[in-house]
Design a protein around this motif. Structure first.
Motif, PDB file in Angstrom:
ATOM      1  N   VAL A 563      40.169  52.314 135.782  1.00 29.81           N
ATOM      2  CA  VAL A 563      41.476  52.810 135.371  1.00 29.81           C
ATOM      3  C   VAL A 563      42.099  53.590 136.513  1.00 29.81           C
ATOM      4  O   VAL A 563      41.426  54.004 137.459  1.00 29.81           O
ATOM      5  CB  VAL A 563      41.391  53.715 134.118  1.00 29.81           C
ATOM      6  N   SER A 564      43.406  53.774 136.414  1.00 29.35           N
ATOM      7  CA  SER A 564      44.123  54.650 137.335  1.00 29.35           C
ATOM      8  C   SER A 564      45.151  55.429 136.528  1.00 29.35           C
ATOM      9  O   SER A 564      45.497  55.056 135.406  1.00 29.35           O
ATOM     10  CB  SER A 564      44.799  53.851 138.457  1.00 29.35           C
ATOM     11  N   TYR A 565      45.631  56.515 137.111  1.00 26.53           N
ATOM     12  CA  TYR A 565      46.591  57.382 136.442  1.00 26.53           C
ATOM     13  C   TYR A 565      47.932  57.316 137.169  1.00 26.53           C
ATOM     14  O   TYR A 565      47.990  57.180 138.388  1.00 26.53           O
ATOM     15  CB  TYR A 565      46.126  58.839 136.470  1.00 26.53           C
ATOM     16  N   SER A 566      49.006  57.478 136.399  1.00 26.73           N
ATOM     17  CA  SER A 566      50.314  57.621 137.016  1.00 26.73           C
ATOM     18  C   SER A 566      50.363  58.939 137.786  1.00 26.73           C
ATOM     19  O   SER A 566      49.501  59.815 137.624  1.00 26.73           O
ATOM     20  CB  SER A 566      51.415  57.612 135.949  1.00 26.73           C
ATOM     21  N   GLU A 567      51.363  59.078 138.636  1.00 28.09           N
ATOM     22  CA  GLU A 567      51.419  60.234 139.529  1.00 28.09           C
ATOM     23  C   GLU A 567      51.438  61.551 138.762  1.00 28.09           C
ATOM     24  O   GLU A 567      50.866  62.546 139.207  1.00 28.09           O
ATOM     25  CB  GLU A 567      52.643  60.134 140.433  1.00 28.09           C
ATOM     26  N   ASP A 568      52.079  61.581 137.597  1.00 32.76           N
ATOM     27  CA  ASP A 568      52.128  62.816 136.820  1.00 32.76           C
ATOM     28  C   ASP A 568      51.010  62.913 135.793  1.00 32.76           C
ATOM     29  O   ASP A 568      50.949  63.862 135.015  1.00 32.76           O
ATOM     30  CB  ASP A 568      53.491  62.968 136.125  1.00 32.76           C
ATOM     31  N   GLY A 569      50.118  61.931 135.779  1.00 31.59           N
ATOM     32  CA  GLY A 569      48.974  61.972 134.876  1.00 31.59           C
ATOM     33  C   GLY A 569      49.279  61.623 133.440  1.00 31.59           C
ATOM     34  O   GLY A 569      48.424  61.782 132.572  1.00 31.59           O
ATOM     35  N   SER A 570      50.461  61.079 133.164  1.00 31.91           N
ATOM     36  CA  SER A 570      50.843  60.839 131.775  1.00 31.91           C
ATOM     37  C   SER A 570      50.516  59.441 131.277  1.00 31.91           C
ATOM     38  O   SER A 570      50.536  59.195 130.067  1.00 31.91           O
ATOM     39  CB  SER A 570      52.352  61.086 131.600  1.00 31.91           C
ATOM     40  N   VAL A 571      50.201  58.506 132.180  1.00 32.64           N
ATOM     41  CA  VAL A 571      49.947  57.120 131.801  1.00 32.64           C
ATOM     42  C   VAL A 571      48.636  56.664 132.432  1.00 32.64           C
ATOM     43  O   VAL A 571      48.373  56.921 133.613  1.00 32.64           O
ATOM     44  CB  VAL A 571      51.101  56.200 132.247  1.00 32.64           C
ATOM     45  N   LEU A 572      47.814  55.994 131.629  1.00 34.76           N
ATOM     46  CA  LEU A 572      46.540  55.438 132.080  1.00 34.76           C
ATOM     47  C   LEU A 572      46.691  53.928 132.170  1.00 34.76           C
ATOM     48  O   LEU A 572      47.142  53.278 131.223  1.00 34.76           O
ATOM     49  CB  LEU A 572      45.434  55.798 131.083  1.00 34.76           C
ATOM     50  N   GLU A 573      46.304  53.360 133.311  1.00 32.83           N
ATOM     51  CA  GLU A 573      46.451  51.921 133.546  1.00 32.83           C
ATOM     52  C   GLU A 573      45.086  51.262 133.639  1.00 32.83           C
ATOM     53  O   GLU A 573      44.158  51.803 134.246  1.00 32.83           O
ATOM     54  CB  GLU A 573      47.224  51.682 134.845  1.00 32.83           C
ATOM     55  N   CYS A 574      44.966  50.089 133.026  1.00 34.00           N
ATOM     56  CA  CYS A 574      43.737  49.293 133.118  1.00 34.00           C
ATOM     57  C   CYS A 574      44.119  47.821 132.984  1.00 34.00           C
ATOM     58  O   CYS A 574      44.817  47.443 132.044  1.00 34.00           O
ATOM     59  CB  CYS A 574      42.750  49.688 132.021  1.00 34.00           C
ATOM     60  N   ARG A 575      43.686  47.009 133.914  1.00 34.29           N
ATOM     61  CA  ARG A 575      44.018  45.578 133.915  1.00 34.29           C
ATOM     62  C   ARG A 575      42.753  44.800 133.558  1.00 34.29           C
ATOM     63  O   ARG A 575      41.945  44.459 134.425  1.00 34.29           O
ATOM     64  CB  ARG A 575      44.557  45.161 135.284  1.00 34.29           C
ATOM     65  N   LYS A 576      42.576  44.515 132.277  1.00 30.12           N
ATOM     66  CA  LYS A 576      41.311  43.974 131.784  1.00 30.12           C
ATOM     67  C   LYS A 576      41.293  42.444 131.829  1.00 30.12           C
ATOM     68  O   LYS A 576      42.137  41.788 131.230  1.00 30.12           O
ATOM     69  CB  LYS A 576      41.068  44.466 130.360  1.00 30.12           C
ATOM     70  N   VAL A 577      40.292  41.922 132.524  1.00 32.02           N
ATOM     71  CA  VAL A 577      40.123  40.482 132.651  1.00 32.02           C
ATOM     72  C   VAL A 577      38.653  40.194 132.892  1.00 32.02           C
ATOM     73  O   VAL A 577      37.910  41.045 133.385  1.00 32.02           O
ATOM     74  CB  VAL A 577      41.002  39.922 133.804  1.00 32.02           C
ATOM     75  N   ASP A 578      38.215  38.993 132.490  1.00 36.90           N
ATOM     76  CA  ASP A 578      36.871  38.483 132.781  1.00 36.90           C
ATOM     77  C   ASP A 578      35.761  39.139 131.982  1.00 36.90           C
ATOM     78  O   ASP A 578      34.582  39.064 132.357  1.00 36.90           O
ATOM     79  CB  ASP A 578      36.551  38.573 134.281  1.00 36.90           C
TER      80      ASP A 578
END
Length: 781
Positions: A563-578
């Motif tokens: 996962v990664s966080y947006s610059e202000d820490g308000s959004v969590l990103e995850c690109r799930k595959v495989d």
């Protein structure tokens, strides 16, 4: 036609990188939301009580703001969770607010681009151009519009309710049905890029799809942009943004002349890789920024846009082949054909933007631990509870405990499938990966396990949202009373407290924000379902171990997704595959690069940060959770091991099973569990994929302390290292190992989400844990 990526980025004015690479530590210790206004937007009021806290973790002595929407009176109180994981009765009251009157606060779901500088004056000719890839059809949706139905209607390119394309030209006033013309129905298809162009030369209107004429009509009326806002991916109704497009946009432009048929065919052939140029271009938006909410206009008119409700970047454009080979050497910035796109969802919502309703100053001397804001209210004549979970970490003036316990807060958020769940009177509610029953007016309900309502995969979730998935009494599986989120972590926490071990509780967010937070601790205890890890958090654990730190892992499926966080820490990103739970198909793997940092996403190990390198084990699979027979205990492998014998003698013989409760039931080995790479390799049923192989166990001194038993005949799914399904030939479950790492540090890994449950119930497991802590330099006080 050829345009290199470097030249393209120069033309769009975005910058040569295409990314503003983010410093994950740039956000302040207080990431509380500043209320950022948005343009007038279709609202939705969700009934009952819902709320969130501005920080999932705050230090003793710090301040928290609660953001609550309620359509009924309620009372908010602050509790530190007690020693009963099944009842609030032992929770410690810390603070109580006065009764609150109803404070309904609406939400505003749906993403689009608002362009502040609209197109004014009278128009003598016009072209609207965009590339679209719809995910969901049905109903009228705006593509490129300066149109507020039905009083301020200027111009617009739309998807019609019959899946065609519609082109409206008006004088900026009331809607005139005769000014709207549409192609025949079903001309637009889902999940594939189509080039859509509408032209007007002052006498005739035409619509083109993929370089071919789809319809033309006589029209010689007065055309003015009017006062409605210029929007991409939506149009207005009654003065608010509405009618949101569920799909992907690329290379969008507005011209003050009609493009010729030859020019339209040429633009189609360019696949959205070349910005529109010339003095007749009123605005061109390539979406090349790749992160942030700004959408640059490449023309001198500076009609820059702002994405409302985040949208999704890093999806590529019409010229991009999304099926990137799994183990190929691929880098987005080197792909000249990738292009740029922006994904929009009618249910996008990552920040409720609710005003704070209660401020709480945490006393400076309180103990670190898991706390809740408990809301008591009546719904349909019956009493209800609603919990807003947060962590109080060590205050700046407090001495560090010997143990840091890591709360799996990223996983809590990842499974938060129904942020606005329907009220339930029971304290121990039950959720699945799809969440709980959604509120009746169908507010947004998506997570890393549940796609958006339009079918788009979920690549990000927001912290400034209600968070019922973190309820400390939430069950997963119903009849088994099993949990894998916050409640699963309570068992080890309670045992530590009742046994006299001092610990500080931190969250995934804390470790991400400050990877050096582990300095000074003797032990890091990774607890529950620690599945989602950021690179800074990974590096923090790596450095802790290299400096002779000790890790106890009471988790399964650990260090699995990046996962990664947006610059202000308000959004969590995850690109799930495989792997199961994937939010993109293998043929969409080219979308697995993150917008936050431009790095490869998906499985943590395939992003270059394998969990086994730090904690020794990798995922084998999972059991069912609907009956007790799907779980198993541990069986002793090496009863002579020092962990079974010093300083306490654990009365267990070779092959003897442990990890039971008082009724002889075991949930200790399940629901997800991990094993060594060598064991995974031995269970593999075929050759490894081309260009890949199972790594060797990392170097160091290894001991298999106990072996988990998994009754595969009762259900469950096993996988090899490449996440291909296998049928295990024995009852192999999670492995319990002790590992002295060659690179420094020691690891005790129980390899199962249920391990904490086993410690809470089984006295022999407790004795084993006391020995582990002793050898890691920690004793009870």
């Amino acid at each position: 036609m050829k345009s290199t990526r470097r030249e393209f980025l120069k033309q769009t004015g975005v910058g040569l990188a295409g990314f503003s690479l983010l410093n994950s530590n740039a956000w302040s210790a207080n990431t509380s939301a500043k209320l950022v206004s948005i343009p007038p937007h279709l609202s939705m009021l969700v009934p009952a009580v819902h709320g969130y806290v501005d920080q999932i973790s705050a230090p003793a002595g710090g301040k928290l703001n609660f953001h609550i929407s309620s359509t009924v009176p309620y009372k908010l109180s602050i509790y530190r969770l007690g020693h009963d994981p099944d009842s609030p009765a032992e929770d410690e009251l810390v603070h109580q607010f006065k009764m609150s009157e109803p404070t309904p606060q609406p939400i505003h779901p749906g993403s689009y681009v608002q362009v502040e500088k609209k197109i004014g004056g009278s128009l003598k000719a016009l072209t609207l151009e965009c590339w679209v890839r719809p995910w969901k059809l049905g109903g009228w949706r705006g593509l490129v519009t300066q149109h507020d139905y039905h009083d301020n209607c200027g111009f617009g390119l739309f998807l019609s309710s019959e899946n065609g394309v519609s082109f409206y030209l008006g004088n900026g006033g009331g809607f005139e049905r005769a000014n709207s013309h549409s192609t025949e129905k079903s001309r637009i298809k889902t999940k594939r890029w189509q080039h859509v162009v509408a032209t007007w030369d002052g006498k005739e209107k035409s619509i083109w799809i993929d370089g071919e004429l789809a319809g033309k009509w006589k029209f010689a009326g007065v055309v003015k942009g009017g006062v409605a806002p210029l929007r991409l991916g939506a149009y207005g109704a009654k003065g608010v943004a509405d009618n949101f497009f569920d799909g992907d946009l690329a290379m969008t432009a507005v011209y003050d002349r009609a493009l010729s048929p030859g020019e339209i065919k040429a633009r189609f052939a360019e696949k959205g890789l070349i910005p529109a140029k010339g003095k007749d271009v009123l605005g061109c938006w390539s979406f090349a920024e790749q992160n942030g909410d700004r959408v640059a206009d490449s023309t001198p008119h500076k009609r820059h846009g702002r994405i409302i409700n985040h949208g999704t970047r890093m999806i590529g454009g019409p010229g991009f082949e999304h099926e990137v080979l799994r183990f190929a050497d691929y880098t987005p910035e080197k792909d000249e054909r990738r292009g740029y796109g922006l994904r929009l969802c009618s249910d996008d919502l990552y920040d409720c933007r609710w005003k704070p309703t209660h401020e709480y100053r945490i006393p400076g001397a309180v103990k670190s631990g898991m706390y809740v804001g408990r809301i008591e209210y009546e719904w349909e004549g019956k009493p209800h509870l609603y919990h807003i979970t947060f962590v109080v970490r060590k205050g700046g003036r407090q001495k560090k405990a010997p143990i840091a316990v890591l709360a799996s807060s990223n996983t809590w958020l990842a499974y938060n499938s129904t942020a606005f769940a329907k009220p339930q009177q029971v304290v121990k509610r039950v959720a699945s990966t799809k969440g709980m029953a959604n509120s009746e007016n169908n507010p947004p309900a998506f997570s890393f396990y549940r796609r958006h309502s339009g079918g788009q995969g979920t690549y990000q979730v927001g912290f400034r949202m209600p968070f019922p998935g973190s309820d400390p009494y939430l069950l997963y599986g119903g009849p088994t009373s099993y949990s894998h989120l916050a409640r699963a972590e309570r068992f080890a926490q309670i045992w530590l407290e009742k046994s006299g071990y001092q610990y500080d509780l931190i969250t995934d967010t804390d470790l991400h924000r400050d990877p050096n937070i582990l300095r000074g601790y003797k032990v890091l205890l990774i607890n529950g379902h620690s599945e989602y890890w950021s690179i800074p958090a990974y590096q923090g654990l790596e450095n802790f171990l290299k400096n002779d730190g000790n890790a106890i892992v009471l988790s399964g499926n650990s260090l699995f997704w990046r996962v990664s966080y947006s610059e202000d820490g308000s959004v969590l990103e995850c690109r799930k595959v495989d792997a199961p739970g994937e939010q993109m198909l293998p043929q969409e793997r080219g979308e697995s690069w993150h917008s936050h940092d431009a790095k490869r996403g998906g499985l943590l190990r395939e992003a270059g940060y394998p969990g086994w390198r730090l904690i020794g084990l990798e995922t084998l699979g999972w059991s069912g959770v609907s009956n007790y027979e799907s779980f198993g205990p541990y069986a002793v492998e090496d009863s002579a091991h020092f962990l079974f014998n010093f300083p306490e003698k654990v009365e267990l013989q070779p092959g003897e099973k442990f990890g039971f409760n008082e009724e002889g039931v075991s949930l200790a080995n399940g629901h997800e569990f991990d094993i060594r790479l060598s064991t995974l390799a031995a269970m593999q049923e075929g050759a490894s994929p081309a260009g890949a192989s199972v790594p060797n166990d990392p170097a160091g001194k290894w001991s298999l302390v106990a072996n988990g038993i998994m009754p595969w005949s009762k259900g469950g799914s096993g996988f090899d290292y490449f996440f291909r399904r296998i049928k295990p030939k024995n009852e192999q479950g999670g492995e319990m190992v002790y590992w002295e790492r060659a690179e420094g540090g020691r690891v005790f890994n129980a390899g199962s989400i249920g391990a904490g449950w086993g410690i809470y119930h089984d006295k022999k497991f407790q004795a084993l844990m006391r020995n582990v802590l002793f050898h890691f330099g920690v004793q009870a006080v």
